[in-house]
Design a protein around this motif. Structure first.
Motif, mmCIF file in Angstrom:
data_model
loop_
_atom_site.group_PDB
_atom_site.id
_atom_site.type_symbol
_atom_site.label_atom_id
_atom_site.label_comp_id
_atom_site.label_asym_id
_atom_site.label_seq_id
_atom_site.Cartn_x
_atom_site.Cartn_y
_atom_site.Cartn_z
ATOM 1 N N GLY A 7 -51.513 -22.616 2.809
ATOM 2 C CA GLY A 7 -50.527 -21.644 3.279
ATOM 3 C C GLY A 7 -50.756 -20.263 2.691
ATOM 4 O O GLY A 7 -50.665 -19.249 3.388
ATOM 5 N N LEU A 8 -51.075 -20.221 1.404
ATOM 6 C CA LEU A 8 -51.361 -18.943 0.748
ATOM 7 C C LEU A 8 -52.605 -18.289 1.358
ATOM 8 O O LEU A 8 -52.628 -17.071 1.588
ATOM 9 C CB LEU A 8 -51.552 -19.148 -0.759
ATOM 10 N N LEU A 9 -53.625 -19.093 1.653
ATOM 11 C CA LEU A 9 -54.822 -18.563 2.310
ATOM 12 C C LEU A 9 -54.480 -18.008 3.694
ATOM 13 O O LEU A 9 -54.990 -16.954 4.086
ATOM 14 C CB LEU A 9 -55.900 -19.640 2.416
ATOM 15 N N PHE A 10 -53.611 -18.711 4.422
ATOM 16 C CA PHE A 10 -53.173 -18.220 5.727
ATOM 17 C C PHE A 10 -52.505 -16.851 5.591
ATOM 18 O O PHE A 10 -52.762 -15.946 6.385
ATOM 19 C CB PHE A 10 -52.206 -19.201 6.381
ATOM 20 N N VAL A 11 -51.640 -16.716 4.606
ATOM 21 C CA VAL A 11 -50.924 -15.453 4.404
ATOM 22 C C VAL A 11 -51.908 -14.339 4.050
ATOM 23 O O VAL A 11 -51.817 -13.225 4.576
ATOM 24 C CB VAL A 11 -49.835 -15.596 3.324
ATOM 25 N N ILE A 12 -52.856 -14.620 3.188
ATOM 26 C CA ILE A 12 -53.860 -13.614 2.802
ATOM 27 C C ILE A 12 -54.675 -13.186 4.014
ATOM 28 O O ILE A 12 -54.907 -11.991 4.225
ATOM 29 C CB ILE A 12 -54.767 -14.156 1.668
ATOM 30 N N VAL A 13 -55.094 -14.140 4.821
ATOM 31 C CA VAL A 13 -55.846 -13.811 6.039
ATOM 32 C C VAL A 13 -54.976 -12.990 6.979
ATOM 33 O O VAL A 13 -55.440 -12.007 7.569
ATOM 34 C CB VAL A 13 -56.371 -15.099 6.719
ATOM 35 N N TRP A 14 -53.711 -13.388 7.120
ATOM 36 C CA TRP A 14 -52.790 -12.639 7.978
ATOM 37 C C TRP A 14 -52.682 -11.186 7.522
ATOM 38 O O TRP A 14 -52.758 -10.256 8.332
ATOM 39 C CB TRP A 14 -51.417 -13.303 7.986
ATOM 40 N N LEU A 15 -52.490 -10.990 6.230
ATOM 41 C CA LEU A 15 -52.361 -9.629 5.705
ATOM 42 C C LEU A 15 -53.643 -8.828 5.913
ATOM 43 O O LEU A 15 -53.606 -7.641 6.245
ATOM 44 C CB LEU A 15 -51.976 -9.668 4.228
ATOM 45 N N ALA A 16 -54.776 -9.483 5.734
ATOM 46 C CA ALA A 16 -56.059 -8.796 5.925
ATOM 47 C C ALA A 16 -56.273 -8.417 7.390
ATOM 48 O O ALA A 16 -56.756 -7.314 7.688
ATOM 49 C CB ALA A 16 -57.198 -9.679 5.437
ATOM 50 N N THR A 18 -53.928 -7.972 9.780
ATOM 51 C CA THR A 18 -52.977 -6.951 10.235
ATOM 52 C C THR A 18 -53.159 -5.625 9.516
ATOM 53 O O THR A 18 -52.823 -4.581 10.061
ATOM 54 C CB THR A 18 -51.521 -7.431 10.047
ATOM 55 N N GLY A 19 -53.668 -5.678 8.293
ATOM 56 C CA GLY A 19 -53.856 -4.454 7.525
ATOM 57 C C GLY A 19 -52.566 -3.853 7.005
ATOM 58 O O GLY A 19 -52.539 -2.726 6.531
ATOM 59 N N SER A 20 -51.494 -4.613 7.097
ATOM 60 C CA SER A 20 -50.192 -4.138 6.639
ATOM 61 C C SER A 20 -49.723 -5.028 5.498
ATOM 62 O O SER A 20 -49.510 -6.221 5.689
ATOM 63 C CB SER A 20 -49.188 -4.194 7.796
ATOM 64 N N PHE A 21 -49.556 -4.450 4.319
ATOM 65 C CA PHE A 21 -49.193 -5.217 3.137
ATOM 66 C C PHE A 21 -47.733 -4.987 2.741
ATOM 67 O O PHE A 21 -47.397 -4.955 1.570
ATOM 68 C CB PHE A 21 -50.143 -4.871 1.982
ATOM 69 N N THR A 22 -46.879 -4.845 3.734
ATOM 70 C CA THR A 22 -45.464 -4.621 3.471
ATOM 71 C C THR A 22 -44.771 -5.947 3.167
ATOM 72 O O THR A 22 -45.293 -7.024 3.471
ATOM 73 C CB THR A 22 -44.779 -3.963 4.679
ATOM 74 N N ILE A 23 -43.604 -5.859 2.612
ATOM 75 C CA ILE A 23 -42.828 -7.065 2.298
ATOM 76 C C ILE A 23 -42.463 -7.801 3.588
ATOM 77 O O ILE A 23 -42.564 -9.027 3.672
ATOM 78 C CB ILE A 23 -41.570 -6.700 1.473
ATOM 79 N N ALA A 24 -42.054 -7.053 4.601
ATOM 80 C CA ALA A 24 -41.671 -7.677 5.876
ATOM 81 C C ALA A 24 -42.853 -8.421 6.504
ATOM 82 O O ALA A 24 -42.703 -9.543 6.994
ATOM 83 C CB ALA A 24 -41.138 -6.619 6.835
ATOM 84 N N ASN A 25 -44.023 -7.810 6.479
ATOM 85 C CA ASN A 25 -45.203 -8.448 7.055
ATOM 86 C C ASN A 25 -45.616 -9.667 6.236
ATOM 87 O O ASN A 25 -46.046 -10.681 6.781
ATOM 88 C CB ASN A 25 -46.356 -7.448 7.159
ATOM 89 N N THR A 26 -45.486 -9.586 4.915
ATOM 90 C CA THR A 26 -45.799 -10.730 4.058
ATOM 91 C C THR A 26 -44.842 -11.880 4.345
ATOM 92 O O THR A 26 -45.263 -13.036 4.456
ATOM 93 C CB THR A 26 -45.736 -10.334 2.571
ATOM 94 N N LEU A 27 -43.565 -11.574 4.505
ATOM 95 C CA LEU A 27 -42.583 -12.616 4.830
ATOM 96 C C LEU A 27 -42.863 -13.221 6.200
ATOM 97 O O LEU A 27 -42.755 -14.443 6.385
ATOM 98 C CB LEU A 27 -41.164 -12.051 4.772
ATOM 99 N N PHE A 28 -43.248 -12.389 7.146
ATOM 100 C CA PHE A 28 -43.611 -12.912 8.466
ATOM 101 C C PHE A 28 -44.839 -13.817 8.363
ATOM 102 O O PHE A 28 -44.899 -14.867 8.995
ATOM 103 C CB PHE A 28 -43.872 -11.773 9.451
ATOM 104 N N GLY A 29 -45.835 -13.419 7.569
ATOM 105 C CA GLY A 29 -47.015 -14.246 7.352
ATOM 106 C C GLY A 29 -46.665 -15.575 6.711
ATOM 107 O O GLY A 29 -47.206 -16.618 7.074
ATOM 108 N N LEU A 30 -45.746 -15.546 5.742
ATOM 109 C CA LEU A 30 -45.283 -16.796 5.113
ATOM 110 C C LEU A 30 -44.599 -17.704 6.124
ATOM 111 O O LEU A 30 -44.838 -18.919 6.152
ATOM 112 C CB LEU A 30 -44.334 -16.488 3.956
ATOM 113 N N ALA A 34 -45.985 -21.302 7.296
ATOM 114 C CA ALA A 34 -45.153 -22.498 7.125
ATOM 115 C C ALA A 34 -44.971 -23.235 8.449
ATOM 116 O O ALA A 34 -45.082 -24.470 8.506
ATOM 117 C CB ALA A 34 -43.799 -22.110 6.538
ATOM 118 N N LEU A 35 -44.710 -22.494 9.519
ATOM 119 C CA LEU A 35 -44.565 -23.129 10.836
ATOM 120 C C LEU A 35 -45.869 -23.773 11.300
ATOM 121 O O LEU A 35 -45.861 -24.897 11.803
ATOM 122 C CB LEU A 35 -44.077 -22.108 11.865
ATOM 123 N N SER A 36 -46.969 -23.066 11.112
ATOM 124 C CA SER A 36 -48.276 -23.600 11.516
ATOM 125 C C SER A 36 -48.607 -24.880 10.761
ATOM 126 O O SER A 36 -49.034 -25.872 11.351
ATOM 127 C CB SER A 36 -49.381 -22.573 11.272
#
Length: 159
Positions: A7-16, A18-30, A34-36
């Motif tokens: 899950g953490l790897l998924f979030v890191i890939v998501w952030l990379a 999207t290129g957006s490291f905001t709290i909202a984007n991180t929460l969306f990635g989490l 989790a759903l995936s």
């Protein structure tokens, strides 16, 4: 590897991606991770067999990139020639892959490769009909698909 690490790897890939490291984007990635993972968690129960497939899947991806580049170059050369000499046609390809996933993946890889298009699958799921810009050597094309995409798909996704 635990689901938390995946899950953490998924979030890191998501952030990379999207290129957006905001709290909202991180929460969306989490949430997306989790759903995936919740959807496929039963398939990850025996994760050692899945992680053993990674080299075969990467090999399939590398083959696709190579075939994509080669066929794009071939199609580009055909198009810029002053006289367009093509032998287009549809041929039947006998399938070795059996599952819906394998057939769909093969058909999509063929379609995504310039100059070829998967047209249909027979009712008995034993034949894939392929349109090609150049059907001058159908046997060579069949052999290329069998020894390339189809063989790599079976290595990557069969138990």
């Amino acid at each position: 590897m635990s689901l938390y690490v995946v899950g953490l790897l998924f979030v890191i890939v998501w952030l990379a991606i999207t290129g957006s490291f905001t709290i909202a984007n991180t929460l969306f990635g989490l949430l997306a991770a989790a759903l995936s993972l919740g959807i496929v968690r039963h398939q990850l129960a025996n994760s050692q067999t899945h992680w053993g497939r990674v080299p075969a899947i990467l090999s399939l991806a590398a083959l696709f990139i190579k075939e994509l580049a080669l066929s794009a170059w071939t199609v580009a050369r055909l198009v810029v020639r002053p006289k367009l000499v093509l032998t287009p046609g549809i041929f039947a390809y006998p399938l070795t892959v059996k599952t819906d996933f394998e057939i769909t993946l093969l058909a999509n890889l063929i379609t995504l490769t310039p100059g070829t298009l998967s047209v249909d699958v027979s009712q008995d799921r034993k034949t894939l009909f392929v349109h090609a810009l150049d059907c001058s050597d159908v046997e060579a094309t069949r052999t290329s698909i069998a020894e390339g995409f189809e063989r790599k798909i079976m290595r990557a996704f069969r138990k």
